[in-house]
Design a protein around this motif. Structure first.
Motif, PDB file in Angstrom:
ATOM      1  N   GLU A 115       0.809  -1.218   0.000  1.00 26.32           N
ATOM      2  CA  GLU A 115       0.000   0.000   0.000  1.00 26.32           C
ATOM      3  C   GLU A 115       0.847   1.275   0.000  1.00 26.32           C
ATOM      4  O   GLU A 115       0.472   2.263  -0.631  1.00 26.32           O
ATOM      5  CB  GLU A 115      -0.965  -0.002   1.185  1.00 26.32           C
ATOM      6  CG  GLU A 115      -2.036  -1.069   1.061  1.00 26.32           C
ATOM      7  CD  GLU A 115      -2.983  -1.113   2.242  1.00 26.32           C
ATOM      8  OE1 GLU A 115      -3.013  -0.150   3.027  1.00 26.32           O
ATOM      9  OE2 GLU A 115      -3.699  -2.124   2.367  1.00 26.32           O
ATOM     10  N   ASN A 116       1.964   1.266   0.711  1.00 23.93           N
ATOM     11  CA  ASN A 116       2.825   2.451   0.728  1.00 23.93           C
ATOM     12  C   ASN A 116       3.394   2.754  -0.647  1.00 23.93           C
ATOM     13  O   ASN A 116       3.421   3.906  -1.079  1.00 23.93           O
ATOM     14  CB  ASN A 116       3.971   2.290   1.736  1.00 23.93           C
ATOM     15  CG  ASN A 116       3.503   2.369   3.162  1.00 23.93           C
ATOM     16  OD1 ASN A 116       2.680   3.202   3.511  1.00 23.93           O
ATOM     17  ND2 ASN A 116       4.024   1.494   3.996  1.00 23.93           N
ATOM     18  N   LEU A 117       3.859   1.716  -1.332  1.00 31.68           N
ATOM     19  CA  LEU A 117       4.414   1.935  -2.661  1.00 31.68           C
ATOM     20  C   LEU A 117       3.317   2.239  -3.673  1.00 31.68           C
ATOM     21  O   LEU A 117       3.506   3.076  -4.561  1.00 31.68           O
ATOM     22  CB  LEU A 117       5.265   0.743  -3.080  1.00 31.68           C
ATOM     23  CG  LEU A 117       6.555   0.595  -2.264  1.00 31.68           C
ATOM     24  CD1 LEU A 117       7.258  -0.712  -2.583  1.00 31.68           C
ATOM     25  CD2 LEU A 117       7.484   1.774  -2.466  1.00 31.68           C
ATOM     26  N   ASP A 118       2.167   1.604  -3.548  1.00 31.60           N
ATOM     27  CA  ASP A 118       1.039   1.951  -4.412  1.00 31.60           C
ATOM     28  C   ASP A 118       0.696   3.435  -4.265  1.00 31.60           C
ATOM     29  O   ASP A 118       0.480   4.139  -5.254  1.00 31.60           O
ATOM     30  CB  ASP A 118      -0.198   1.119  -4.072  1.00 31.60           C
ATOM     31  CG  ASP A 118      -0.136  -0.305  -4.602  1.00 31.60           C
ATOM     32  OD1 ASP A 118       0.857  -0.664  -5.280  1.00 31.60           O
ATOM     33  OD2 ASP A 118      -1.089  -1.060  -4.332  1.00 31.60           O
ATOM     34  N   ALA A 119       0.662   3.915  -3.031  1.00 33.71           N
ATOM     35  CA  ALA A 119       0.344   5.326  -2.780  1.00 33.71           C
ATOM     36  C   ALA A 119       1.414   6.245  -3.368  1.00 33.71           C
ATOM     37  O   ALA A 119       1.106   7.319  -3.886  1.00 33.71           O
ATOM     38  CB  ALA A 119       0.194   5.575  -1.280  1.00 33.71           C
ATOM     39  N   ARG A 120       2.686   5.816  -3.278  1.00 35.64           N
ATOM     40  CA  ARG A 120       3.775   6.630  -3.852  1.00 35.64           C
ATOM     41  C   ARG A 120       3.538   6.868  -5.334  1.00 35.64           C
ATOM     42  O   ARG A 120       3.566   7.989  -5.820  1.00 35.64           O
ATOM     43  CB  ARG A 120       5.121   5.942  -3.665  1.00 35.64           C
ATOM     44  CG  ARG A 120       6.240   6.621  -4.473  1.00 35.64           C
ATOM     45  CD  ARG A 120       7.500   5.805  -4.556  1.00 35.64           C
ATOM     46  NE  ARG A 120       8.178   5.840  -3.278  1.00 35.64           N
ATOM     47  CZ  ARG A 120       9.215   5.051  -2.978  1.00 35.64           C
ATOM     48  NH1 ARG A 120       9.663   4.166  -3.857  1.00 35.64           N
ATOM     49  NH2 ARG A 120       9.803   5.137  -1.818  1.00 35.64           N
TER      50      ARG A 120
END
Length: 139
Positions: A115-120
């Protein structure tokens, strides 16, 4: 002072420490790909291939460019603590280089379900593609 700049060997130890934080980019440090000699050769071949973000002597992020004239990838896009300013500045610098080289599209691979990388990548306006699996073998 310019925050985004080209990688130099003096940054290696700090860069290596960033690479050891797989949670910040979804990758795994690998001496075969990320060793000091490999990076030196990459920079000798293309001085713009690895960018770093430095503030007050500390490396806060890095991004590598892989391109062959046909395709352009962002690789080892590591940003300490997902700092949005560092993320945007590194992305913008890499995108500018790629655009100057004639590319109209850039790719980045990321682990499925992070989720963190998706959000990035969503915050950078990138479109999410399909899920793929990478295979590799030591030679």
């Amino acid at each position: 002072m310019k925050m985004v700049q080209g990688y130099r060997d003096i940054f290696y130890e700090q860069l290596r420490q960033l690479y050891l934080h797989s949670e910040w980019y979804g990758g795994v440090f690998d001496e075969a790909r990320d060793g000091r000699e490999r990076l030196a050769q990459k920079i000798a071949d293309d001085s713009q291939a690895i960018l770093v973000y430095e503030r007050d002597g500390e490396l806060l992020g890095t991004i590598s460019i892989i391109e062959d004239g046909r395709v352009a990838w962002l690789y080892r896009f590591v940003v300490k603590d997902f700092d949005p300013e560092v993320t945007k500045e590194l992305y913008d610098a890499a995108a500018k280089i790629l655009k100057e080289r004639g590319h109209s599209e850039v790719l980045v691979y990321t682990p499925v379900g992070d989720e963190n990388l998706d959000a990035r990548y969503d915050s950078l306006g990138m479109t999410k593609g399909g899920d793929y699996t990478c295979f590799y073998k030591e030679l």
